[in-house]
Design a protein around this motif. Structure first.
Motif, PDB file in Angstrom:
ATOM      1  N   ASP A 178      29.252  85.707 -70.643  1.00  0.00           N
ATOM      2  CA  ASP A 178      30.048  85.923 -69.544  1.00  0.00           C
ATOM      3  C   ASP A 178      29.210  85.658 -68.341  1.00  0.00           C
ATOM      4  OD1 ASP A 178      32.449  86.772 -70.766  1.00  0.00           O
ATOM      5  OD2 ASP A 178      31.947  89.138 -70.425  1.00  0.00           O
ATOM      6  N   LEU A 179      29.630  85.297 -67.037  1.00  0.00           N
ATOM      7  CA  LEU A 179      28.837  85.166 -65.945  1.00  0.00           C
ATOM      8  C   LEU A 179      29.007  85.962 -64.987  1.00  0.00           C
ATOM      9  CD1 LEU A 179      30.041  81.152 -65.729  1.00  0.00           C
ATOM     10  CD2 LEU A 179      27.881  82.080 -66.832  1.00  0.00           C
ATOM     11  N   LEU A 180      27.745  86.913 -64.723  1.00  0.00           N
ATOM     12  CA  LEU A 180      27.808  87.824 -63.815  1.00  0.00           C
ATOM     13  C   LEU A 180      27.140  87.737 -62.633  1.00  0.00           C
ATOM     14  CD1 LEU A 180      27.261  91.249 -65.922  1.00  0.00           C
ATOM     15  CD2 LEU A 180      29.486  89.793 -65.929  1.00  0.00           C
ATOM     16  N   LEU A 181      27.519  88.270 -61.389  1.00  0.00           N
ATOM     17  CA  LEU A 181      26.975  88.354 -60.250  1.00  0.00           C
ATOM     18  C   LEU A 181      26.844  89.579 -59.777  1.00  0.00           C
ATOM     19  CD1 LEU A 181      28.182  85.712 -57.680  1.00  0.00           C
ATOM     20  CD2 LEU A 181      25.822  85.990 -58.500  1.00  0.00           C
ATOM     21  N   GLU A 182      25.632  90.214 -59.494  1.00  0.00           N
ATOM     22  CA  GLU A 182      25.494  91.557 -59.112  1.00  0.00           C
ATOM     23  C   GLU A 182      26.461  92.577 -60.083  1.00  0.00           C
ATOM     24  OE1 GLU A 182      25.924  92.212 -54.911  1.00  0.00           O
ATOM     25  OE2 GLU A 182      24.230  90.963 -54.640  1.00  0.00           O
ATOM     26  N   ILE A 240      35.273  79.647 -63.380  1.00  0.00           N
ATOM     27  CA  ILE A 240      34.500  80.454 -62.180  1.00  0.00           C
ATOM     28  C   ILE A 240      35.373  80.711 -61.102  1.00  0.00           C
ATOM     29  CG2 ILE A 240      32.175  80.268 -61.057  1.00  0.00           C
ATOM     30  CD1 ILE A 240      31.238  78.167 -62.929  1.00  0.00           C
ATOM     31  N   ASN A 241      35.123  81.986 -60.541  1.00  0.00           N
ATOM     32  CA  ASN A 241      35.879  82.426 -59.221  1.00  0.00           C
ATOM     33  C   ASN A 241      35.042  81.860 -58.255  1.00  0.00           C
ATOM     34  OD1 ASN A 241      37.445  83.839 -61.097  1.00  0.00           O
ATOM     35  ND2 ASN A 241      36.351  85.711 -60.934  1.00  0.00           N
ATOM     36  N   VAL A 242      35.428  80.883 -57.527  1.00  0.00           N
ATOM     37  CA  VAL A 242      34.873  80.329 -56.583  1.00  0.00           C
ATOM     38  C   VAL A 242      35.148  80.772 -55.028  1.00  0.00           C
ATOM     39  CG1 VAL A 242      34.340  78.099 -55.260  1.00  0.00           C
ATOM     40  CG2 VAL A 242      34.522  78.300 -57.544  1.00  0.00           C
ATOM     41  N   ASP A 243      36.550  81.243 -54.827  1.00  0.00           N
ATOM     42  CA  ASP A 243      37.041  81.531 -53.702  1.00  0.00           C
ATOM     43  C   ASP A 243      38.340  82.256 -54.021  1.00  0.00           C
ATOM     44  OD1 ASP A 243      37.482  82.207 -51.100  1.00  0.00           O
ATOM     45  OD2 ASP A 243      37.555  80.525 -50.185  1.00  0.00           O
ATOM     46  N   ILE A 244      38.261  83.463 -54.342  1.00  0.00           N
ATOM     47  CA  ILE A 244      39.757  84.169 -54.514  1.00  0.00           C
ATOM     48  C   ILE A 244      39.694  85.134 -53.730  1.00  0.00           C
ATOM     49  CG2 ILE A 244      41.015  85.508 -56.241  1.00  0.00           C
ATOM     50  CD1 ILE A 244      39.952  84.277 -58.546  1.00  0.00           C
ATOM     51  N   ASP A 245      40.829  85.219 -53.281  1.00  0.00           N
ATOM     52  CA  ASP A 245      41.218  86.389 -52.231  1.00  0.00           C
ATOM     53  C   ASP A 245      41.053  87.844 -52.793  1.00  0.00           C
ATOM     54  OD1 ASP A 245      43.761  88.092 -51.659  1.00  0.00           O
ATOM     55  OD2 ASP A 245      44.125  86.197 -52.800  1.00  0.00           O
ATOM     56  N   LEU A 257      32.319  83.814 -55.752  1.00  0.00           N
ATOM     57  CA  LEU A 257      31.046  83.285 -55.240  1.00  0.00           C
ATOM     58  C   LEU A 257      31.151  83.507 -53.773  1.00  0.00           C
ATOM     59  CD1 LEU A 257      30.529  79.797 -57.087  1.00  0.00           C
ATOM     60  CD2 LEU A 257      29.419  81.869 -57.222  1.00  0.00           C
ATOM     61  N   SER A 258      32.283  83.103 -53.046  1.00  0.00           N
ATOM     62  CA  SER A 258      32.375  83.264 -51.633  1.00  0.00           C
ATOM     63  C   SER A 258      32.232  84.661 -51.185  1.00  0.00           C
ATOM     64  CB  SER A 258      33.659  82.590 -51.105  1.00  0.00           C
ATOM     65  OG  SER A 258      34.693  83.510 -51.555  1.00  0.00           O
ATOM     66  N   GLN A 259      32.412  85.604 -52.074  1.00  0.00           N
ATOM     67  CA  GLN A 259      32.297  86.987 -51.383  1.00  0.00           C
ATOM     68  C   GLN A 259      30.776  87.290 -51.435  1.00  0.00           C
ATOM     69  OE1 GLN A 259      34.304  89.602 -54.215  1.00  0.00           O
ATOM     70  NE2 GLN A 259      35.448  90.372 -52.478  1.00  0.00           N
ATOM     71  N   LEU A 260      29.958  86.990 -52.348  1.00  0.00           N
ATOM     72  CA  LEU A 260      28.528  87.254 -52.086  1.00  0.00           C
ATOM     73  C   LEU A 260      27.829  86.155 -51.389  1.00  0.00           C
ATOM     74  CD1 LEU A 260      28.044  88.962 -55.433  1.00  0.00           C
ATOM     75  CD2 LEU A 260      28.540  89.975 -53.356  1.00  0.00           C
ATOM     76  N   PRO A 280      28.672  83.777 -48.635  1.00  0.00           N
ATOM     77  CA  PRO A 280      29.778  83.170 -47.650  1.00  0.00           C
ATOM     78  C   PRO A 280      29.307  81.776 -47.187  1.00  0.00           C
ATOM     79  CG  PRO A 280      28.783  85.535 -47.084  1.00  0.00           C
ATOM     80  CD  PRO A 280      27.925  84.929 -48.084  1.00  0.00           C
ATOM     81  N   LYS A 281      30.068  80.935 -47.723  1.00  0.00           N
ATOM     82  CA  LYS A 281      29.724  79.555 -47.048  1.00  0.00           C
ATOM     83  C   LYS A 281      31.030  78.693 -47.355  1.00  0.00           C
ATOM     84  CE  LYS A 281      27.762  76.982 -50.623  1.00  0.00           C
ATOM     85  NZ  LYS A 281      26.955  75.637 -50.917  1.00  0.00           N
ATOM     86  N   ILE A 282      31.289  77.459 -47.269  1.00  0.00           N
ATOM     87  CA  ILE A 282      32.414  76.962 -47.590  1.00  0.00           C
ATOM     88  C   ILE A 282      32.096  76.149 -49.090  1.00  0.00           C
ATOM     89  CG2 ILE A 282      33.970  75.089 -47.155  1.00  0.00           C
ATOM     90  CD1 ILE A 282      33.699  75.488 -44.263  1.00  0.00           C
ATOM     91  N   TRP A 283      32.705  76.965 -49.975  1.00  0.00           N
ATOM     92  CA  TRP A 283      32.532  76.583 -51.311  1.00  0.00           C
ATOM     93  C   TRP A 283      33.626  75.789 -51.707  1.00  0.00           C
ATOM     94  CZ3 TRP A 283      28.559  77.568 -54.357  1.00  0.00           C
ATOM     95  CH2 TRP A 283      27.662  78.534 -54.201  1.00  0.00           C
ATOM     96  N   LYS A 284      33.280  74.470 -52.342  1.00  0.00           N
ATOM     97  CA  LYS A 284      34.492  73.595 -53.158  1.00  0.00           C
ATOM     98  C   LYS A 284      34.290  73.625 -54.542  1.00  0.00           C
ATOM     99  CE  LYS A 284      36.446  72.104 -49.172  1.00  0.00           C
ATOM    100  NZ  LYS A 284      37.723  72.738 -48.996  1.00  0.00           N
ATOM    101  N   ALA A 285      35.414  73.723 -55.508  1.00  0.00           N
ATOM    102  CA  ALA A 285      35.153  73.836 -56.681  1.00  0.00           C
ATOM    103  C   ALA A 285      34.319  72.435 -57.217  1.00  0.00           C
ATOM    104  CB  ALA A 285      36.642  73.905 -57.328  1.00  0.00           C
ATOM    105  N   GLU A 286      34.604  71.217 -56.833  1.00  0.00           N
ATOM    106  CA  GLU A 286      34.283  70.043 -57.282  1.00  0.00           C
ATOM    107  C   GLU A 286      32.660  69.880 -56.952  1.00  0.00           C
ATOM    108  OE1 GLU A 286      36.638  68.510 -53.444  1.00  0.00           O
ATOM    109  OE2 GLU A 286      36.929  70.099 -55.077  1.00  0.00           O
TER     110      GLU A 286
END
Ligand code: BTN
Length: 239
Positions: free
Chosen positions: A99-103, A129-134, A148-151, A153-159
């Motif tokens: 599993d991949l964990l952030l905080e 990978i959850n890149v930018d889910i609301d 990723l975008s929650q922790l 913040p920048k413009i993330w692109k899956a690619e």
């Protein structure tokens, strides 16, 4: 490397399994999707897969029928994701086994599946990978989750994530084929979120408590029970 992008599919793993016989067994085929309508997780869980900037990919490759490290394929995929994201300054870790964990919250996961052909094994390594889910959608996930975008913040692109992950995966796959998991297990242990901590682990219906001592050269988790007894686990869920 062969890339196939699908706009909407039930699950990239399902699609890869259905089409595996058409892929070049000597290459890696990478299937991605913009959304999955029936994304799958480990233990028959659902993988919430809304349309947008998230990574849903299945990497298809083959190994020899006698390949002794099939159980380590998900672990090297986790290693690949962690290294790729750490190079982007994301402090991501691995909760054993993959599993991949952030905080402390889940940001990604891996579902590997094997296909038995006459001359070789087909391997489908599904990575989400959850890149930018609301945030409202994140709340519907059955465990603490984050994107990723929650922790960061920048413009993330899956690619942007896909290619570094594939490169690392191809590198570690080659290493696994040549040398096994032994030379990789210490590196993998470095990224474990629960190393030397007291954990609860459910394993084959039993709930165990003990200290996590990381994985051995074969990828099994070394758990020290309160009695001092050592248990070696090849699968389980840490909570
Ligand atoms: C888990 O942690 O439970 C594993 C999640 C794996 C999700 C990915 S998304 C791409 C691929 N297709 C699927 O249906 N599942 C995997």
């Amino acid at each position: 490397m062969i890339y196939i992008h699908l706009d909407s599919i039930d699950s990239t793993n399902n699609w890869a399994k259905l089409h595996a016989h058409e892929f070049d067994p000597g290459d890696i085929t990478c299937i991605t999707a913009t959304e999955q309508t029936a994304g799958r997780g480990r233990f028959k869980r659902t993988w919430v897969s809304p349309r947008g900037e998230n990574l849903y990919t299945s990497l298809y490759t083959t190994v020899a029928k006698s390949f002794p490290y099939s159980s380590n394929l998900s672990q090297i995929a986790a290693l690949a994701c962690v290294e790729a994201l750490r190079e982007m300054q994301v402090e991501i870790g691995i909760k054993w086994p993959n599993d991949l964990l952030l905080e402390g919250k889940k940001v990604g996961g891996i579902l590997s599946e094997l296909l038995h052909f006459e001359d070789y094994l087909g391997v489908v390594v599904g990575i989400g990978i959850n890149v930018d889910i609301d945030p409202a959608t994140l709340q519907t996930i059955d465990q603490p989750a984050v994107s990723l975008s929650q922790l960061y913040p920048k413009i993330w692109k899956a690619e942007q994530i896909l290619n570094p992950v594939i490169e690392k995966f191809a590198f570690y796959l080659e290493k696994l084929k040549q040398e096994g998991f032994g030379p990789l297990h210490q590196l993998y242990n470095q990224y474990l979120t629960h190393l030397h901590q007291q954990i609860h682990c459910s394993h084959e219906g039993i709930s165990l408590e003990g200290i996590c001592h990381g994985v051995l050269e074969d990828g099994r988790l070394k758990l020290e029970l309160p009695s001092g007894e050592i248990m070696l686990l090849h699968s389980g869920i840490i909570s």
